[in-house]
Design a protein around this motif. Structure first.
Motif, mmCIF file in Angstrom:
data_model
loop_
_atom_site.group_PDB
_atom_site.id
_atom_site.type_symbol
_atom_site.label_atom_id
_atom_site.label_comp_id
_atom_site.label_asym_id
_atom_site.label_seq_id
_atom_site.Cartn_x
_atom_site.Cartn_y
_atom_site.Cartn_z
ATOM 1 N N GLY A 356 0.811 -1.216 0.000
ATOM 2 C CA GLY A 356 0.000 0.000 0.000
ATOM 3 C C GLY A 356 0.841 1.260 0.000
ATOM 4 O O GLY A 356 0.517 2.242 -0.680
ATOM 5 N N ALA A 357 1.942 1.246 0.758
ATOM 6 C CA ALA A 357 2.814 2.419 0.822
ATOM 7 C C ALA A 357 3.478 2.700 -0.528
ATOM 8 O O ALA A 357 3.550 3.852 -0.974
ATOM 9 N N PHE A 358 3.960 1.654 -1.183
ATOM 10 C CA PHE A 358 4.580 1.836 -2.497
ATOM 11 C C PHE A 358 3.568 2.353 -3.522
ATOM 12 O O PHE A 358 3.870 3.238 -4.327
ATOM 13 N N LEU A 359 2.359 1.787 -3.489
ATOM 14 C CA LEU A 359 1.318 2.261 -4.397
ATOM 15 C C LEU A 359 0.992 3.723 -4.141
ATOM 16 O O LEU A 359 0.824 4.514 -5.076
ATOM 17 N N LEU A 360 0.914 4.083 -2.846
ATOM 18 C CA LEU A 360 0.540 5.453 -2.498
ATOM 19 C C LEU A 360 1.559 6.464 -3.019
ATOM 20 O O LEU A 360 1.188 7.454 -3.679
ATOM 21 N N VAL A 361 2.832 6.209 -2.736
ATOM 22 C CA VAL A 361 3.864 7.151 -3.170
ATOM 23 C C VAL A 361 3.908 7.242 -4.700
ATOM 24 O O VAL A 361 4.042 8.339 -5.268
ATOM 25 N N ALA A 362 3.750 6.106 -5.359
ATOM 26 C CA ALA A 362 3.765 6.096 -6.822
ATOM 27 C C ALA A 362 2.559 6.825 -7.396
ATOM 28 O O ALA A 362 2.692 7.666 -8.303
ATOM 29 N N PHE A 363 1.369 6.524 -6.874
ATOM 30 C CA PHE A 363 0.141 7.141 -7.389
ATOM 31 C C PHE A 363 0.122 8.644 -7.132
ATOM 32 O O PHE A 363 -0.359 9.422 -7.973
ATOM 33 N N VAL A 364 0.627 9.071 -5.974
ATOM 34 C CA VAL A 364 0.672 10.506 -5.669
ATOM 35 C C VAL A 364 1.594 11.220 -6.660
ATOM 36 O O VAL A 364 1.260 12.301 -7.159
ATOM 37 N N GLY A 365 2.737 10.613 -6.953
ATOM 38 C CA GLY A 365 3.652 11.209 -7.907
ATOM 39 C C GLY A 365 3.079 11.282 -9.307
ATOM 40 O O GLY A 365 3.161 12.318 -9.981
ATOM 41 N N VAL A 366 2.476 10.187 -9.754
ATOM 42 C CA VAL A 366 1.850 10.168 -11.081
ATOM 43 C C VAL A 366 0.721 11.194 -11.146
ATOM 44 O O VAL A 366 0.577 11.925 -12.141
ATOM 45 N N GLY A 367 -0.072 11.257 -10.074
ATOM 46 C CA GLY A 367 -1.169 12.227 -10.031
ATOM 47 C C GLY A 367 -0.679 13.654 -10.115
ATOM 48 O O GLY A 367 -1.297 14.498 -10.782
ATOM 49 N N ALA A 368 0.448 13.932 -9.448
ATOM 50 C CA ALA A 368 1.014 15.286 -9.496
ATOM 51 C C ALA A 368 1.433 15.646 -10.914
ATOM 52 O O ALA A 368 1.253 16.787 -11.358
ATOM 53 N N GLY A 369 2.004 14.669 -11.611
ATOM 54 C CA GLY A 369 2.429 14.926 -12.979
ATOM 55 C C GLY A 369 1.264 15.137 -13.931
ATOM 56 O O GLY A 369 1.367 15.908 -14.888
ATOM 57 N N LEU A 370 0.128 14.474 -13.658
ATOM 58 C CA LEU A 370 -1.023 14.566 -14.547
ATOM 59 C C LEU A 370 -1.929 15.751 -14.232
ATOM 60 O O LEU A 370 -2.343 16.486 -15.131
ATOM 61 N N HIS A 371 -2.247 15.931 -12.936
ATOM 62 C CA HIS A 371 -3.238 16.948 -12.559
ATOM 63 C C HIS A 371 -2.853 17.712 -11.300
ATOM 64 O O HIS A 371 -3.721 18.144 -10.544
ATOM 65 N N GLY A 372 -1.569 17.891 -11.048
ATOM 66 C CA GLY A 372 -1.130 18.712 -9.932
ATOM 67 C C GLY A 372 -1.525 18.134 -8.580
ATOM 68 O O GLY A 372 -1.614 16.916 -8.395
ATOM 69 N N ALA A 373 -1.791 19.018 -7.625
ATOM 70 C CA ALA A 373 -2.130 18.594 -6.267
ATOM 71 C C ALA A 373 -3.442 17.825 -6.228
ATOM 72 O O ALA A 373 -3.611 16.904 -5.419
ATOM 73 N N THR A 374 -4.374 18.178 -7.100
ATOM 74 C CA THR A 374 -5.649 17.447 -7.157
ATOM 75 C C THR A 374 -5.416 16.008 -7.584
ATOM 76 O O THR A 374 -5.984 15.067 -7.015
ATOM 77 N N GLY A 375 -4.567 15.808 -8.582
ATOM 78 C CA GLY A 375 -4.241 14.462 -9.017
ATOM 79 C C GLY A 375 -3.528 13.672 -7.933
ATOM 80 O O GLY A 375 -3.761 12.465 -7.773
ATOM 81 N N SER A 376 -2.680 14.353 -7.144
ATOM 82 C CA SER A 376 -2.002 13.680 -6.037
ATOM 83 C C SER A 376 -2.995 13.174 -5.002
ATOM 84 O O SER A 376 -2.856 12.064 -4.473
ATOM 85 N N SER A 377 -4.008 13.973 -4.705
ATOM 86 C CA SER A 377 -5.017 13.552 -3.727
ATOM 87 C C SER A 377 -5.824 12.366 -4.237
ATOM 88 O O SER A 377 -6.163 11.449 -3.473
ATOM 89 N N TRP A 378 -6.134 12.361 -5.526
ATOM 90 C CA TRP A 378 -6.823 11.195 -6.101
ATOM 91 C C TRP A 378 -5.931 9.957 -6.028
ATOM 92 O O TRP A 378 -6.394 8.855 -5.704
ATOM 93 N N GLY A 379 -4.647 10.130 -6.326
ATOM 94 C CA GLY A 379 -3.721 9.008 -6.238
ATOM 95 C C GLY A 379 -3.643 8.459 -4.828
ATOM 96 O O GLY A 379 -3.623 7.236 -4.613
ATOM 97 N N TYR A 380 -3.594 9.354 -3.846
ATOM 98 C CA TYR A 380 -3.568 8.953 -2.440
ATOM 99 C C TYR A 380 -4.810 8.137 -2.084
ATOM 100 O O TYR A 380 -4.717 7.050 -1.497
ATOM 101 N N SER A 381 -5.972 8.657 -2.425
ATOM 102 C CA SER A 381 -7.229 7.998 -2.050
ATOM 103 C C SER A 381 -7.363 6.623 -2.701
ATOM 104 O O SER A 381 -7.767 5.649 -2.049
ATOM 105 N N ILE A 382 -7.015 6.520 -3.961
ATOM 106 C CA ILE A 382 -7.123 5.230 -4.663
ATOM 107 C C ILE A 382 -6.193 4.201 -4.032
ATOM 108 O O ILE A 382 -6.578 3.050 -3.799
#
Length: 407
Positions: A356-382
Protein backbone atom coordinates in the motif's frame (compact mmCIF):
# COMPACT_ATOMS: atom_id res chain seq x y z
CA UNK A 1 -15.62 -6.07 35.60
CA UNK A 2 -17.54 -2.81 35.55
CA UNK A 3 -14.62 -1.10 37.28
CA UNK A 4 -12.20 -2.42 34.65
CA UNK A 5 -14.41 -1.15 31.84
CA UNK A 6 -14.64 2.22 33.55
CA UNK A 7 -10.89 2.38 33.94
CA UNK A 8 -10.37 1.51 30.26
CA UNK A 9 -12.83 4.21 29.24
CA UNK A 10 -11.08 6.79 31.41
CA UNK A 11 -7.71 5.69 30.02
CA UNK A 12 -8.94 6.12 26.47
CA UNK A 13 -10.40 9.53 27.23
CA UNK A 14 -7.16 10.71 28.82
CA UNK A 15 -5.06 9.35 25.98
CA UNK A 16 -7.42 10.86 23.41
CA UNK A 17 -7.35 14.23 25.14
CA UNK A 18 -3.55 14.10 25.25
CA UNK A 19 -3.20 13.09 21.63
CA UNK A 20 -6.04 15.36 20.53
CA UNK A 21 -4.41 18.31 22.26
CA UNK A 22 -1.07 17.31 20.75
CA UNK A 23 -2.65 17.14 17.29
CA UNK A 24 -4.18 20.59 17.68
CA UNK A 25 -0.84 22.03 18.79
CA UNK A 26 0.94 20.31 15.91
CA UNK A 27 -1.58 21.78 13.49
CA UNK A 28 -0.97 25.25 14.95
CA UNK A 29 2.77 24.73 14.55
CA UNK A 30 2.33 23.85 10.89
CA UNK A 31 -0.01 26.82 10.41
CA UNK A 32 2.67 29.09 11.85
CA UNK A 33 5.33 27.54 9.61
CA UNK A 34 3.11 27.91 6.53
CA UNK A 35 2.34 31.53 7.41
CA UNK A 36 5.97 32.45 7.97
CA UNK A 37 7.22 30.71 4.83
CA UNK A 38 5.90 30.19 1.30
CA UNK A 39 4.42 27.07 -0.35
CA UNK A 40 7.83 26.17 -1.81
CA UNK A 41 9.68 26.26 1.53
CA UNK A 42 6.77 24.60 3.32
CA UNK A 43 6.74 21.80 0.77
CA UNK A 44 10.54 21.44 1.03
CA UNK A 45 10.38 21.15 4.82
CA UNK A 46 7.54 18.64 4.85
CA UNK A 47 9.20 16.61 2.10
CA UNK A 48 12.57 16.51 3.87
CA UNK A 49 10.89 15.64 7.16
CA UNK A 50 9.05 12.78 5.48
CA UNK A 51 12.31 11.37 4.13
CA UNK A 52 13.98 11.64 7.54
CA UNK A 53 11.03 10.00 9.31
CA UNK A 54 11.14 7.09 6.89
CA UNK A 55 14.89 6.65 7.33
CA UNK A 56 14.64 6.84 11.12
CA UNK A 57 11.83 4.29 11.33
CA UNK A 58 13.67 2.01 8.92
CA UNK A 59 16.52 1.97 11.43
CA UNK A 60 14.03 1.45 14.27
CA UNK A 61 13.44 -2.17 13.16
CA UNK A 62 9.83 -2.19 14.44
CA UNK A 63 11.02 -2.42 18.04
CA UNK A 64 8.39 0.07 19.31
CA UNK A 65 5.25 -2.00 18.62
CA UNK A 66 7.12 -5.27 19.24
CA UNK A 67 8.14 -4.23 22.76
CA UNK A 68 4.53 -3.27 23.53
CA UNK A 69 3.34 -6.81 22.84
CA UNK A 70 6.25 -8.49 24.66
CA UNK A 71 5.92 -6.23 27.71
CA UNK A 72 2.16 -6.91 27.84
CA UNK A 73 2.85 -10.65 27.89
CA UNK A 74 5.61 -10.52 30.53
CA UNK A 75 7.07 -7.44 32.15
CA UNK A 76 10.78 -6.88 31.59
CA UNK A 77 11.42 -10.29 30.14
CA UNK A 78 14.78 -11.00 28.56
CA UNK A 79 13.32 -10.05 25.17
CA UNK A 80 12.13 -6.66 26.48
CA UNK A 81 15.50 -5.81 28.01
CA UNK A 82 17.23 -6.83 24.78
CA UNK A 83 14.93 -4.55 22.79
CA UNK A 84 15.62 -1.54 25.03
CA UNK A 85 19.39 -1.82 24.83
CA UNK A 86 19.49 -2.59 21.11
CA UNK A 87 17.20 0.39 20.49
CA UNK A 88 19.62 2.72 22.25
CA UNK A 89 22.36 1.88 19.77
CA UNK A 90 20.18 1.96 16.66
CA UNK A 91 18.72 5.33 17.72
CA UNK A 92 22.18 6.88 17.73
CA UNK A 93 22.92 5.36 14.32
CA UNK A 94 19.71 6.79 12.86
CA UNK A 95 20.51 10.28 14.14
CA UNK A 96 24.02 10.22 12.69
CA UNK A 97 22.85 8.96 9.29
CA UNK A 98 20.04 11.54 9.11
CA UNK A 99 22.57 14.30 9.86
CA UNK A 100 24.95 13.08 7.16
CA UNK A 101 22.10 12.72 4.66
CA UNK A 102 20.87 16.27 5.25
CA UNK A 103 24.40 17.67 5.05
CA UNK A 104 24.98 15.91 1.73
CA UNK A 105 21.62 17.02 0.29
CA UNK A 106 22.31 20.64 1.30
CA UNK A 107 25.02 20.75 -1.38
CA UNK A 108 22.19 20.63 -3.94
CA UNK A 109 19.59 22.54 -1.89
CA UNK A 110 21.29 24.95 0.59
CA UNK A 111 17.98 25.64 2.38
CA UNK A 112 18.26 22.14 3.88
CA UNK A 113 21.09 23.34 6.15
CA UNK A 114 18.43 24.98 8.31
CA UNK A 115 16.88 21.54 8.89
CA UNK A 116 20.02 19.86 10.30
CA UNK A 117 18.63 19.91 13.89
CA UNK A 118 15.93 17.51 12.71
CA UNK A 119 18.53 14.73 12.88
CA UNK A 120 18.62 15.19 16.67
CA UNK A 121 14.83 14.98 16.71
CA UNK A 122 14.97 11.71 14.79
CA UNK A 123 17.43 10.23 17.30
CA UNK A 124 15.24 11.17 20.26
CA UNK A 125 12.04 9.99 18.55
CA UNK A 126 13.47 6.55 17.80
CA UNK A 127 14.63 6.13 21.38
CA UNK A 128 11.30 7.34 22.76
CA UNK A 129 9.28 4.89 20.63
CA UNK A 130 10.36 1.90 22.73
CA UNK A 131 9.87 3.77 26.00
CA UNK A 132 6.34 4.74 24.93
CA UNK A 133 5.62 1.10 24.06
CA UNK A 134 6.68 0.01 27.56
CA UNK A 135 4.60 2.77 29.17
CA UNK A 136 1.54 1.64 27.21
CA UNK A 137 2.03 -2.02 28.14
CA UNK A 138 2.45 -0.97 31.79
CA UNK A 139 -0.94 0.82 31.59
CA UNK A 140 0.71 4.23 32.05
CA UNK A 141 -1.82 5.57 29.58
CA UNK A 142 -2.20 8.99 31.14
CA UNK A 143 1.56 9.51 31.06
CA UNK A 144 1.52 8.43 27.41
CA UNK A 145 -1.07 11.08 26.58
CA UNK A 146 0.72 13.71 28.64
CA UNK A 147 4.03 13.07 26.89
CA UNK A 148 2.47 13.67 23.49
CA UNK A 149 0.77 16.88 24.59
CA UNK A 150 3.86 18.29 26.31
CA UNK A 151 6.18 17.64 23.38
CA UNK A 152 3.89 19.53 20.95
CA UNK A 153 3.27 22.38 23.40
CA UNK A 154 6.99 22.85 23.98
CA UNK A 155 7.66 22.72 20.23
CA UNK A 156 5.02 25.34 19.42
CA UNK A 157 6.12 27.74 22.17
CA UNK A 158 9.81 27.51 21.32
CA UNK A 159 9.09 27.84 17.59
CA UNK A 160 7.00 30.96 18.22
CA UNK A 161 9.68 32.52 20.43
CA UNK A 162 12.49 31.85 17.95
CA UNK A 163 10.43 33.16 15.04
CA UNK A 164 9.47 36.25 17.04
CA UNK A 165 13.10 37.19 17.72
CA UNK A 166 13.88 36.92 14.01
CA UNK A 167 15.39 33.46 13.58
CA UNK A 168 14.84 31.94 10.12
CA UNK A 169 11.46 30.10 10.07
CA UNK A 170 12.89 26.77 8.85
CA UNK A 171 15.70 26.88 11.40
CA UNK A 172 13.28 27.88 14.17
CA UNK A 173 11.02 24.97 13.31
CA UNK A 174 13.81 22.39 13.27
CA UNK A 175 15.41 23.64 16.51
CA UNK A 176 12.04 23.59 18.29
CA UNK A 177 11.35 20.08 16.97
CA UNK A 178 14.72 18.77 18.17
CA UNK A 179 14.44 20.42 21.59
CA UNK A 180 10.90 19.11 22.22
CA UNK A 181 11.75 15.53 21.24
CA UNK A 182 14.86 15.56 23.43
CA UNK A 183 12.92 16.93 26.41
CA UNK A 184 10.17 14.33 26.08
CA UNK A 185 12.72 11.55 25.80
CA UNK A 186 14.11 12.58 29.20
CA UNK A 187 10.55 12.72 30.57
CA UNK A 188 9.80 9.18 29.36
CA UNK A 189 13.02 7.86 30.83
CA UNK A 190 11.93 9.19 34.21
CA UNK A 191 8.44 7.70 33.86
CA UNK A 192 9.56 4.24 32.73
CA UNK A 193 12.47 4.09 35.17
CA UNK A 194 15.57 1.99 34.94
CA UNK A 195 15.24 -1.03 32.66
CA UNK A 196 17.31 -4.07 33.73
CA UNK A 197 20.20 -4.99 31.48
CA UNK A 198 19.80 -8.25 29.55
CA UNK A 199 21.30 -11.29 31.26
CA UNK A 200 23.14 -12.33 28.11
CA UNK A 201 24.44 -10.36 25.17
CA UNK A 202 21.51 -9.38 22.89
CA UNK A 203 21.20 -11.55 19.79
CA UNK A 204 20.64 -8.75 17.29
CA UNK A 205 19.77 -10.89 14.26
CA UNK A 206 17.29 -13.06 16.15
CA UNK A 207 15.64 -10.01 17.68
CA UNK A 208 15.28 -8.26 14.33
CA UNK A 209 13.93 -11.44 12.75
CA UNK A 210 11.17 -11.68 15.38
CA UNK A 211 10.37 -7.97 15.03
CA UNK A 212 10.41 -8.07 11.21
CA UNK A 213 6.61 -7.93 10.65
CA UNK A 214 6.30 -4.87 12.91
CA UNK A 215 9.39 -3.37 11.25
CA UNK A 216 7.87 -3.68 7.80
CA UNK A 217 4.55 -2.23 8.95
CA UNK A 218 6.08 0.80 10.73
CA UNK A 219 8.45 1.52 7.84
CA UNK A 220 5.53 1.29 5.43
CA UNK A 221 3.55 3.76 7.51
CA UNK A 222 6.45 6.19 7.43
CA UNK A 223 7.13 5.49 3.76
CA UNK A 224 3.69 6.95 3.12
CA UNK A 225 5.21 10.17 4.44
CA UNK A 226 7.19 10.39 1.21
CA UNK A 227 3.99 11.34 -0.58
CA UNK A 228 4.78 15.05 -0.31
CA UNK A 229 8.31 14.42 -1.57
CA UNK A 230 6.90 12.44 -4.48
CA UNK A 231 4.42 15.17 -5.39
CA UNK A 232 7.12 17.84 -5.08
CA UNK A 233 9.74 15.89 -7.03
CA UNK A 234 7.48 15.27 -10.02
CA UNK A 235 5.14 18.26 -9.88
CA UNK A 236 7.45 20.86 -8.33
CA UNK A 237 7.82 22.23 -4.80
CA UNK A 238 4.78 24.52 -5.18
CA UNK A 239 2.51 21.55 -5.95
CA UNK A 240 4.17 19.63 -3.13
CA UNK A 241 3.40 22.52 -0.78
CA UNK A 242 -0.27 22.62 -1.80
CA UNK A 243 -0.65 18.85 -1.48
CA UNK A 244 1.10 19.03 1.92
CA UNK A 245 -1.86 20.98 3.31
CA UNK A 246 -4.23 17.99 3.52
CA UNK A 247 -1.41 15.44 3.75
CA UNK A 248 0.14 16.98 6.86
CA UNK A 249 -2.72 18.77 8.58
CA UNK A 250 -4.83 15.60 8.49
CA UNK A 251 -2.42 14.07 11.02
CA UNK A 252 -4.42 15.90 13.69
CA UNK A 253 -7.49 13.79 12.90
CA UNK A 254 -5.40 10.61 12.63
CA UNK A 255 -4.63 10.98 16.34
CA UNK A 256 -8.11 9.66 17.17
CA UNK A 257 -7.92 6.21 15.50
CA UNK A 258 -4.20 5.83 16.21
CA UNK A 259 -4.78 6.46 19.93
CA UNK A 260 -7.48 3.81 19.97
CA UNK A 261 -5.23 1.40 18.07
CA UNK A 262 -2.26 1.96 20.41
CA UNK A 263 -4.35 1.29 23.50
CA UNK A 264 -5.99 -1.82 22.04
CA UNK A 265 -2.85 -3.60 20.86
CA UNK A 266 -1.54 -4.73 24.28
CA UNK A 267 -5.06 -5.65 25.46
CA UNK A 268 -5.75 -7.85 22.46
CA UNK A 269 -2.29 -9.46 22.64
CA UNK A 270 -2.91 -10.46 26.27
CA UNK A 271 -6.62 -11.19 25.83
CA UNK A 272 -9.01 -13.77 24.36
CA UNK A 273 -11.37 -13.92 21.35
CA UNK A 274 -14.00 -12.35 23.60
CA UNK A 275 -11.67 -9.40 24.17
CA UNK A 276 -11.17 -9.11 20.42
CA UNK A 277 -14.94 -8.95 19.82
CA UNK A 278 -15.38 -6.25 22.45
CA UNK A 279 -12.64 -4.14 20.92
CA UNK A 280 -14.17 -4.52 17.46
CA UNK A 281 -17.52 -3.27 18.75
CA UNK A 282 -15.85 -0.39 20.60
CA UNK A 283 -14.06 0.66 17.39
CA UNK A 284 -17.32 1.41 15.55
CA UNK A 285 -18.14 4.74 17.29
CA UNK A 286 -14.49 5.80 16.95
CA UNK A 287 -14.60 5.24 13.19
CA UNK A 288 -17.96 7.02 12.86
CA UNK A 289 -16.63 9.99 14.83
CA UNK A 290 -13.66 10.32 12.47
CA UNK A 291 -15.96 10.08 9.46
CA UNK A 292 -17.97 12.97 10.92
CA UNK A 293 -14.82 15.08 11.35
CA UNK A 294 -13.76 14.36 7.77
CA UNK A 295 -17.20 15.30 6.46
CA UNK A 296 -17.03 18.63 8.28
CA UNK A 297 -13.50 19.23 7.01
CA UNK A 298 -14.50 18.54 3.42
CA UNK A 299 -17.59 20.78 3.64
CA UNK A 300 -15.83 23.73 5.29
CA UNK A 301 -12.42 23.26 3.61
CA UNK A 302 -12.43 26.63 1.85
CA UNK A 303 -13.34 28.55 4.99
CA UNK A 304 -10.78 26.71 7.14
CA UNK A 305 -7.92 27.12 4.65
CA UNK A 306 -8.70 30.80 4.04
CA UNK A 307 -8.83 31.48 7.77
CA UNK A 308 -5.74 29.54 8.82
CA UNK A 309 -3.38 29.70 5.86
CA UNK A 310 -4.52 32.63 3.77
CA UNK A 311 -5.24 33.11 0.05
CA UNK A 312 -1.88 31.66 -1.07
CA UNK A 313 -3.18 28.16 -0.19
CA UNK A 314 -6.76 28.37 -1.54
CA UNK A 315 -5.83 26.04 -4.40
CA UNK A 316 -5.60 23.30 -1.73
CA UNK A 317 -9.39 23.26 -1.20
CA UNK A 318 -10.30 20.63 -3.81
CA UNK A 319 -7.25 18.43 -3.02
CA UNK A 320 -8.28 18.50 0.65
CA UNK A 321 -11.83 17.41 -0.14
CA UNK A 322 -10.62 14.52 -2.30
CA UNK A 323 -7.99 13.58 0.29
CA UNK A 324 -10.73 13.02 2.88
CA UNK A 325 -11.98 10.01 0.88
CA UNK A 326 -8.69 8.19 1.25
CA UNK A 327 -8.30 9.33 4.83
CA UNK A 328 -11.57 7.62 5.75
CA UNK A 329 -10.12 4.35 4.46
CA UNK A 330 -6.87 5.03 6.32
CA UNK A 331 -8.84 5.33 9.57
CA UNK A 332 -10.18 1.80 9.09
CA UNK A 333 -6.70 0.51 8.21
CA UNK A 334 -5.12 2.07 11.31
CA UNK A 335 -7.54 0.33 13.68
CA UNK A 336 -7.69 -2.95 11.72
CA UNK A 337 -3.89 -3.25 11.67
CA UNK A 338 -3.78 -3.12 15.45
CA UNK A 339 -6.61 -5.63 15.81
CA UNK A 340 -5.07 -8.30 13.59
CA UNK A 341 -1.51 -7.73 14.85
CA UNK A 342 -2.75 -8.51 18.35
CA UNK A 343 -4.03 -11.94 17.30
CA UNK A 344 -0.86 -12.98 15.49
CA UNK A 345 -1.52 -11.82 11.93
CA UNK A 346 1.30 -9.29 11.87
CA UNK A 347 2.77 -10.70 8.65
CA UNK A 348 -0.43 -9.94 6.75
CA UNK A 349 -0.33 -6.38 8.05
CA UNK A 350 3.32 -6.13 7.00
CA UNK A 351 2.92 -7.07 3.35
CA UNK A 352 -0.32 -5.14 2.79
CA UNK A 353 1.21 -2.05 4.43
CA UNK A 354 4.35 -2.34 2.33
CA UNK A 355 2.46 -2.75 -0.93
CA UNK A 356 0.00 0.00 0.00
CA UNK A 357 2.81 2.42 0.82
CA UNK A 358 4.58 1.84 -2.50
CA UNK A 359 1.32 2.26 -4.40
CA UNK A 360 0.54 5.45 -2.50
CA UNK A 361 3.86 7.15 -3.17
CA UNK A 362 3.77 6.10 -6.82
CA UNK A 363 0.14 7.14 -7.39
CA UNK A 364 0.67 10.51 -5.67
CA UNK A 365 3.65 11.21 -7.91
CA UNK A 366 1.85 10.17 -11.08
CA UNK A 367 -1.17 12.23 -10.03
CA UNK A 368 1.01 15.29 -9.50
CA UNK A 369 2.43 14.93 -12.98
CA UNK A 370 -1.02 14.57 -14.55
CA UNK A 371 -3.24 16.95 -12.56
CA UNK A 372 -1.13 18.71 -9.93
CA UNK A 373 -2.13 18.59 -6.27
CA UNK A 374 -5.65 17.45 -7.16
CA UNK A 375 -4.24 14.46 -9.02
CA UNK A 376 -2.00 13.68 -6.04
CA UNK A 377 -5.02 13.55 -3.73
CA UNK A 378 -6.82 11.19 -6.10
CA UNK A 379 -3.72 9.01 -6.24
CA UNK A 380 -3.57 8.95 -2.44
CA UNK A 381 -7.23 8.00 -2.05
CA UNK A 382 -7.12 5.23 -4.66
CA UNK A 383 -3.99 3.68 -3.15
CA UNK A 384 -5.37 3.66 0.41
CA UNK A 385 -8.67 2.09 -0.67
CA UNK A 386 -6.73 -0.66 -2.49
CA UNK A 387 -4.70 -1.31 0.68
CA UNK A 388 -7.87 -1.62 2.78
CA UNK A 389 -9.35 -4.15 0.36
CA UNK A 390 -6.12 -6.20 0.42
CA UNK A 391 -5.99 -6.13 4.23
CA UNK A 392 -9.58 -7.36 4.61
CA UNK A 393 -9.14 -10.05 2.00
CA UNK A 394 -5.87 -11.40 3.44
CA UNK A 395 -6.90 -11.49 7.12
CA UNK A 396 -10.59 -12.49 7.02
CA UNK A 397 -9.86 -16.24 7.18
CA UNK A 398 -7.32 -15.83 10.01
CA UNK A 399 -9.76 -13.75 12.05
CA UNK A 400 -12.50 -16.38 11.67
CA UNK A 401 -10.12 -19.14 12.80
CA UNK A 402 -9.07 -17.08 15.84
CA UNK A 403 -12.67 -16.36 16.87
CA UNK A 404 -13.47 -20.08 16.78
CA UNK A 405 -10.47 -20.94 18.95
CA UNK A 406 -11.95 -19.81 22.25
CA UNK A 407 -14.82 -18.14 24.10
Amino acid sequence: MHSNKGTRSVDFIWALLGRGGAAALQALTLVLLARLSNPQDFGLTMGAQGVLFTAAYFLGFGLGPYVTIEQAKQRYSEVVTEIVHVNQRTSIASGVLCFLGLAAASVIEPALLALLPLSIAMLAMRNSAVLEGIALANRRVRMFGASLFLRRLFQLLLFAVLAFIGVDPLLSYSIAFAASETAINLFLRKIVGRVPRPVSRPHFRQLIRRAAPYWIETVSVQFRGLDVSSAGFIGGTAIGGIYAVPARFSSAILMVPSTFANLCLPRIAAGTPKTFKRVCIASVPVILFVFLLLSLLAYYAETIIQLLLGPAYLSAVLPTQIFCIGFAALTCITIANSLVQGIGLARHVAWTSMLGAFLLVAFVGVGAGLHGATGSSWGYSIAVVIQLILLIGSTAAGVRIYLRSGP
